[in-house]
Scaffold this active site. Structure first.
Site, PDB file in Angstrom:
ATOM      1  CE  LYS A 166      -0.315  -0.381   5.042  1.00 55.10           C
ATOM      2  NZ  LYS A 166      -1.139  -0.969   6.113  1.00 55.10           N
ATOM      3  CE1 TYR A 205      12.549  31.477   3.299  1.00 54.05           C
ATOM      4  CE2 TYR A 205      12.334  29.091   3.263  1.00 54.05           C
ATOM      5  CZ  TYR A 205      12.302  30.313   2.612  1.00 54.05           C
ATOM      6  OH  TYR A 205      12.013  30.360   1.275  1.00 54.05           O
TER       7      TYR A 205
HETATM    8  C1  LIG Z   1      -0.616  -2.090   6.609  1.00 51.81           C
HETATM    9  C2  LIG Z   1      -1.252  -3.364   6.918  1.00 51.81           C
HETATM   10  C3  LIG Z   1      -0.484  -4.529   7.015  1.00 51.81           C
HETATM   11  C4  LIG Z   1       1.028  -4.530   6.934  1.00 51.81           C
HETATM   12  O1  LIG Z   1       1.552  -3.998   8.140  1.00 51.81           O
HETATM   13  P1  LIG Z   1       3.133  -4.019   8.433  1.00 51.81           P
HETATM   14  O2  LIG Z   1       3.238  -3.736   9.885  1.00 51.81           O
HETATM   15  O3  LIG Z   1       3.699  -2.915   7.590  1.00 51.81           O
HETATM   16  O4  LIG Z   1       3.633  -5.336   8.060  1.00 51.81           O
HETATM   17  C5  LIG Z   1      -1.149  -5.721   7.221  1.00 51.81           C
HETATM   18  N1  LIG Z   1      -2.488  -5.755   7.335  1.00 51.81           N
HETATM   19  C6  LIG Z   1      -3.265  -4.665   7.248  1.00 51.81           C
HETATM   20  C7  LIG Z   1      -4.745  -4.784   7.394  1.00 51.81           C
HETATM   21  C8  LIG Z   1      -2.676  -3.422   7.059  1.00 51.81           C
HETATM   22  O5  LIG Z   1      -3.441  -2.323   6.985  1.00 51.81           O
END
Ligand SMILES: *Cc1c(COP(=O)(O)O)cnc(C)c1O
Length: 378
Positions: free
Chosen positions: A44, A271
């Protein structure tokens, strides 16, 4: 008038080591095989900043059985690029997106009857059976059916002919934090609910609960699939897990010095002028800023590598530039390589070091990297 293509690349780039990524996937594939489980590569958020399409292909080459994303757009992009393994949408979607999700054969997480009915309708009109996974909320309280309503939910939706209830899952709230008592309670609640549904005739072939932390530390909770995300990019979620699975960082962030100048004592820099030179100082400008996703909180705090030595960030990081102090590094020249994340000489700046400095987590440091940073795949 059409312009010819650009003939040069800018100085800033994110190098993505696909070999390291595939090795990390293989390490988790072996773990999954050992527990008689499947591997979902969670890619993702543009593959935690690494680029969802090349990473998606590499994950499958290295043995991932499925991919997980959180938006219909990312799922559709993967399909358009020729990926045909199951792609899960791990977040919830709006019922209005059901048709797109079915068109692109995405496996949707369902936790409302409105969404179940919308997917069913879309599937029937496309003459498909849409695979769906029921999401149970065991304590994260983000989304998911509450266990006490699971039977009632199944009574109203399980029979819908456009749906294939391929799986059931939950997501833990406190596994990364190592709160095992909470996590074990959530796991038992999940298992008891699944068993109760099975006894009522509601079956779900793939049960899954664990993300990276569970994949690394709790083989007893792997069930039929592990969903690893951040660890595939070379960083276990927590420091206590370092070394438990051999992992290699996948991303390096690099740029070049665009300008070097020496300022006299008591000159204010950047800045707001909150950095003031204490003597004659040699300063260099690096064209990376918070507009690239490099955290502004690293102002006056972060370090980068130049000629194998650490150089401190001087003053506020702006949208497109930062200034670093290279007084102690001899022979610094314009166009010298600057490593913001990665190795140079004998030293390394990890995404974890950056996360700790700004009180964040590796996920955020990596996933914040903006689109405009050129990704170079090796
Ligand atoms: C993001 C996510 C994962 C992966 O999590 P990690 O800690 O990055 O391995 C797994 N399951 C769901 C439902 C998620 O949203």
């Amino acid at each position: 008038m059409a312009h010819p293509p650009l003939t040069t690349c800018g100085p800033t780039k994110a190098e993505v080591d696909l070999t390291a990524f595939r090795d990390n996937v293989k390490a988790f594939k072996n773990i999954a095989v050992d527990s008689d489980s499947r591997l979902m590569a969670v890619i993702k958020t543009n593959a935690y900043g690494h680029g969802v399409v090349p990473i998606g292909h590499a994950a499958i080459e290295a043995g991932a059985d499925r991919l997980g994303v959180t938006t219909v757009e990312e799922g559709a992009l993967l399909r358009e690029n020729g990926i045909d393994v199951p792609i899960h949408i791990l977040s919830t979607i709006m019922p209005a997106q059901a048709t797109d999700a079915v068109t692109y054969d995405l496996t949707v997480s369902v936790s409302s009857s409105e969404l179940a009915e919308a997917i069913h309708a879309a599937a029937v009109s496309q003459e498909k059976t849409a695979p769906v996974h029921l999401k149970l909320d065991t304590g994260l309280h983000r989304f998911g059916i509450a266990p006490e309503y699971a039977r009632e939910f199944c009574r109203s939706c399980y029979h819908l002919s456009g749906l294939f209830w391929e799986g059931i899952y939950t997501h833990f709230s406190s596994a990364d934090e190592g709160l095992w008592e909470t996590t074990e309670k959530q796991f038992s609640l999940f298992m008891d609910t699944v068993l109760d549904l099975n006894e009522c005739g509601y079956n779900f072939p793939i049960r899954h609960a664990g993300a990276s932390t569970i994949a690394i530390e709790r083989r007893d909770m792997h069930l039929d699939m592990i969903r690893t995300g951040v660890a595939l990019f070379g960083y276990p979620p927590e420091v206590r897990q370092q070394g438990m699975v051999p992992l290699k960082p996948v991303m390096a962030l690099k740029s070049r010095i665009l300008h070097v100048r020496t300022l006299p004592p008591n000159s204010s820099v950047g800045y707001g002028g909150n950095y003031v030179t204490s003597g004659y100082e040699k300063l260099a400008i690096v064209p990376v800023g918070h507009g690239d996703g490099y955290k502004r909180a690293l102002s006056n705090k972060g370090e980068v590598l130049v000629r194998g030595k650490r150089a401190a960030i001087a003053g506020e990081i702006s949208l497109d530039q930062m200034i670093i102090n290279v007084t102690h590094i001899s022979d610094v020249q314009e166009e010298d390589e600057v490593v913001l994340i990665g190795c140079q000489g004998g030293d390394t700046i990890s995404a974890r070091e950056i996360a700790e400095k700004v009180d964040s987590i590796v996920d955020e440091v990596l996933a914040s990297l903006m689109e405009r940073v050129n990704r170079v795949y090796k």
